[in-house]
Design a protein around this motif. Structure first.
Motif, short mmCIF file in Angstrom:
data_model
loop_
_atom_site.label_atom_id
_atom_site.label_comp_id
_atom_site.label_asym_id
_atom_site.label_seq_id
_atom_site.Cartn_x
_atom_site.Cartn_y
_atom_site.Cartn_z
N GLY A 1 0.82 -1.20 0.00
CA GLY A 1 0.00 0.00 0.00
C GLY A 1 0.86 1.25 0.00
N SER A 2 0.46 2.24 -0.79
CA SER A 2 1.20 3.50 -0.87
C SER A 2 0.21 4.67 -0.96
CB SER A 2 2.12 3.52 -2.09
OG SER A 2 2.84 4.71 -2.18
N PRO A 3 0.29 5.65 -0.01
CA PRO A 3 1.14 5.65 1.19
C PRO A 3 0.79 4.46 2.09
CG PRO A 3 0.12 7.79 0.83
CD PRO A 3 -0.57 6.83 -0.06
N LYS A 4 1.73 4.14 2.99
CA LYS A 4 1.53 2.96 3.80
C LYS A 4 0.40 3.15 4.81
CE LYS A 4 4.83 3.77 7.56
NZ LYS A 4 6.02 3.22 8.26
N MET A 5 -0.04 2.06 5.37
CA MET A 5 -1.13 2.08 6.33
C MET A 5 -0.79 2.95 7.54
SD MET A 5 -2.87 -1.14 8.37
CE MET A 5 -3.69 -1.83 6.94
N ASN A 6 -1.77 3.75 8.00
CA ASN A 6 -1.61 4.49 9.25
C ASN A 6 -1.67 3.52 10.42
OD1 ASN A 6 -1.73 7.36 8.30
ND2 ASN A 6 -3.73 6.69 7.54
N THR A 7 -0.83 3.74 11.42
CA THR A 7 -0.88 2.92 12.63
C THR A 7 -0.94 3.83 13.85
OG1 THR A 7 1.55 2.76 12.67
CG2 THR A 7 0.34 0.97 11.61
N LEU A 8 -1.75 3.42 14.81
CA LEU A 8 -1.94 4.20 16.03
C LEU A 8 -1.80 3.27 17.23
CD1 LEU A 8 -5.16 6.16 14.96
CD2 LEU A 8 -2.83 7.06 15.01
N PRO A 9 -1.02 3.65 18.25
CA PRO A 9 -0.90 2.82 19.44
C PRO A 9 -2.17 2.90 20.28
CG PRO A 9 0.32 4.86 19.74
CD PRO A 9 -0.20 4.88 18.33
N GLY A 10 -2.58 1.79 20.83
CA GLY A 10 -3.79 1.78 21.64
C GLY A 10 -3.75 0.69 22.69
N THR A 11 -4.84 0.60 23.45
CA THR A 11 -4.99 -0.42 24.49
C THR A 11 -6.37 -1.04 24.37
OG1 THR A 11 -3.56 0.87 25.97
CG2 THR A 11 -4.90 -0.87 26.97
N LEU A 12 -6.41 -2.37 24.39
CA LEU A 12 -7.69 -3.06 24.28
C LEU A 12 -8.53 -2.83 25.53
CD1 LEU A 12 -9.38 -5.11 22.57
CD2 LEU A 12 -8.35 -6.90 23.97
N LYS A 13 -9.76 -2.34 25.34
CA LYS A 13 -10.68 -2.13 26.48
C LYS A 13 -11.59 -3.34 26.68
CE LYS A 13 -12.82 1.77 27.06
NZ LYS A 13 -12.36 2.11 28.43
N SER A 14 -12.17 -3.81 25.58
CA SER A 14 -13.06 -4.96 25.66
C SER A 14 -13.14 -5.62 24.29
CB SER A 14 -14.46 -4.54 26.13
OG SER A 14 -15.05 -3.67 25.17
N ALA A 15 -13.60 -6.87 24.26
CA ALA A 15 -13.67 -7.60 22.99
C ALA A 15 -14.79 -8.61 23.02
CB ALA A 15 -12.34 -8.29 22.71
N THR A 16 -15.48 -8.74 21.91
CA THR A 16 -16.46 -9.79 21.67
C THR A 16 -16.06 -10.48 20.37
OG1 THR A 16 -17.97 -8.53 20.25
CG2 THR A 16 -18.21 -8.25 22.64
N PRO A 17 -16.67 -11.59 19.99
CA PRO A 17 -16.31 -12.22 18.71
C PRO A 17 -16.59 -11.32 17.50
CG PRO A 17 -17.43 -13.79 20.12
CD PRO A 17 -17.55 -12.46 20.80
N GLU A 18 -17.45 -10.30 17.66
CA GLU A 18 -17.81 -9.44 16.53
C GLU A 18 -16.99 -8.16 16.45
OE1 GLU A 18 -20.28 -10.72 18.61
OE2 GLU A 18 -20.49 -12.39 17.19
N HIS A 19 -16.56 -7.62 17.60
CA HIS A 19 -15.85 -6.35 17.54
C HIS A 19 -14.99 -6.17 18.80
CE1 HIS A 19 -19.50 -5.16 19.81
NE2 HIS A 19 -18.65 -4.37 20.48
#
Length: 390
Positions: free
Chosen positions: A244-262
């Motif tokens: 990909g050009s320009p390359k993918m944007n990346t942002l540092p984060g922290t997982l708050k919660s997770a389900t199988p869908e999101h």
């Protein structure tokens, strides 16, 4: 045509230096496969092992189920086109193309037939009596390709054949190589390049190798699959940023919660929701959020999810669109790039708000591996059969 199989193939020049590490790969008959990756990743070495120009340290290489490790290059049914044209300056185009067949003492009528057919396919007929010095760079490269065609090989090997050409000739010759693959139709092709545009436009299958900077993974296959598979479904942060050009944007984060869908991820002062399955990660785990520049949409100020705000640092206008380089307040984040329509009215220093669509977001864990995306989009159809399950 040949089916080419790499089984745990390794290449070491010294006991402590691994150039190719446990390559397991299958190239199907008639497939156009492109080896791509940054300099030093081992893509040319992998190609030269197919040609028989490099010995295999460990592992096995098969053509149609037949072991090739100890076969001489002349017995493999391959033809190679190098980065340099390597034409004989004192020979005409016709003589250059016929030289390899003459050294094999082929029948004169057969040589003439093959040379004429290759010249017709590559539009070289008016140039057959010229010397290389009277040809352009693109014409010389076509002669080098023609010299490979006349051998009627089972496998064509291209080692960065366009790197010596200017931008316009690269596009023209790339189209000619793609058309050649369709016309011949009986030979597999392996093509080495560091240019991802060449890889994306030519390949049926892309094989992306890890960079030499990643010592633990150097020389290993990062991901193999269709161009759209690597673009839409990268299996790691390395693949996502390389393709990909320009390359993918990346942002540092922290997982708050997770389900199988999101998953919900804290990014700076915002909460971002992504359509990925991150249930294998514990809340509080550091993650990296990724989104391509064309998937960031202009938005108004909002406290809702999936909004990133910042200030425009720089603008590049490239015809029908513009690239906005946005400085955000997110700790540890670099400039965020958004691709927007060129009619949008922005200026440097202006505040901006960008909406990140949840079904286009990627999430990578602390080992840089991708979490499974849970939505299959229409744009994923080119990767049919390869996408991760919804």
């Amino acid at each position: 045509m040949s089916k080419i199989e790499f089984k745990n193939v390794c290449k070491q020049y010294t006991p402590r230096s691994i150039t190719i590490k446990d390559a397991n790969l299958t190239i199907e008959p008639r497939e156009f496969c492109v080896f791509v990756g940054p300099s030093g990743c081992g893509k040319s070495t992998l190609l030269r092992m197919v040609a028989g120009l490099e010995d295999i340290t460990r592992g096995e290489l098969y053509f149609d189920g037949e072991l090739m490790n100890d076969r001489h290059p002349s017995e493999r049914g391959v033809a190679m086109v190098f980065q340099s044209y390597a034409l004989y300056p004192h020979m005409t185009v016709r003589e250059n193309m016929a030289f390899g067949l003459r050294t094999l003492h082929s029948d004169k009528a057969e040589i003439e037939r093959r040379v004429n057919e290759a010249a017709r396919a590559l539009q070289l007929e008016p140039l057959l009596e010229r010397l290389p010095k009277a040809l352009s760079g693109g014409q010389r490269q076509r002669v080098a390709i023609g010299r490979a065609i006349v051998k009627e090989p089972k496998v064509f090997l291209f080692d960065e054949p366009l790197s010596n050409l200017d931008a316009a000739l690269r596009v023209q010759t790339r189209l000619e190589i793609a058309a050649l693959h369709k016309r011949i139709g009986t030979a597999s092709m392996i093509y080495v390049t560091h240019d991802q545009v060449e890889a994306m436009t030519l390949a049926d299958k892309i094989v992306l190798l890890h960079s030499g900077e990643r010592v633990q993974k150097r020389g290993s296959v990062a991901q193999a699959g269709s161009p759209l598979m690597l673009y839409h479904r990268p299996n790691s942060l390395f693949v996502a940023e390389f393709i990909g050009s320009p390359k993918m944007n990346t942002l540092p984060g922290t997982l708050k919660s997770a389900t199988p869908e999101h998953a919900e991820i804290a990014v700076g002062d915002h909460v971002v929701r992504a359509c990925v399955n991150a249930t294998h990660l514990a809340p509080g785990t550091p993650v990296t959020l990724g989104i391509r520049p064309e998937r960031a949409e202009l938005s108004g100020p909002s406290q809702a999810q999936n909004i990133v705000s910042g200030t425009i640092n720089h603008i590049e206008r490239v015809g029908d669109s513009s690239y906005l380089y946005v400085e955000t307040s997110i700790p540890g984040a670099g400039l965020f790039i958004a691709k927007v329509p060129n009619y949008a009215e922005q200026s440097v220093g202006q505040p901006i708000h960008l909406r990140l669509r949840d079904n286009h977001l990627h999430v990578f864990d602390d080992n840089e591996n991708a979490c499974h995306r849970t939505v299959v989009l229409p744009s994923d159809k080119g990767a049919a059969g390869h996408v991760q399950p919804a």
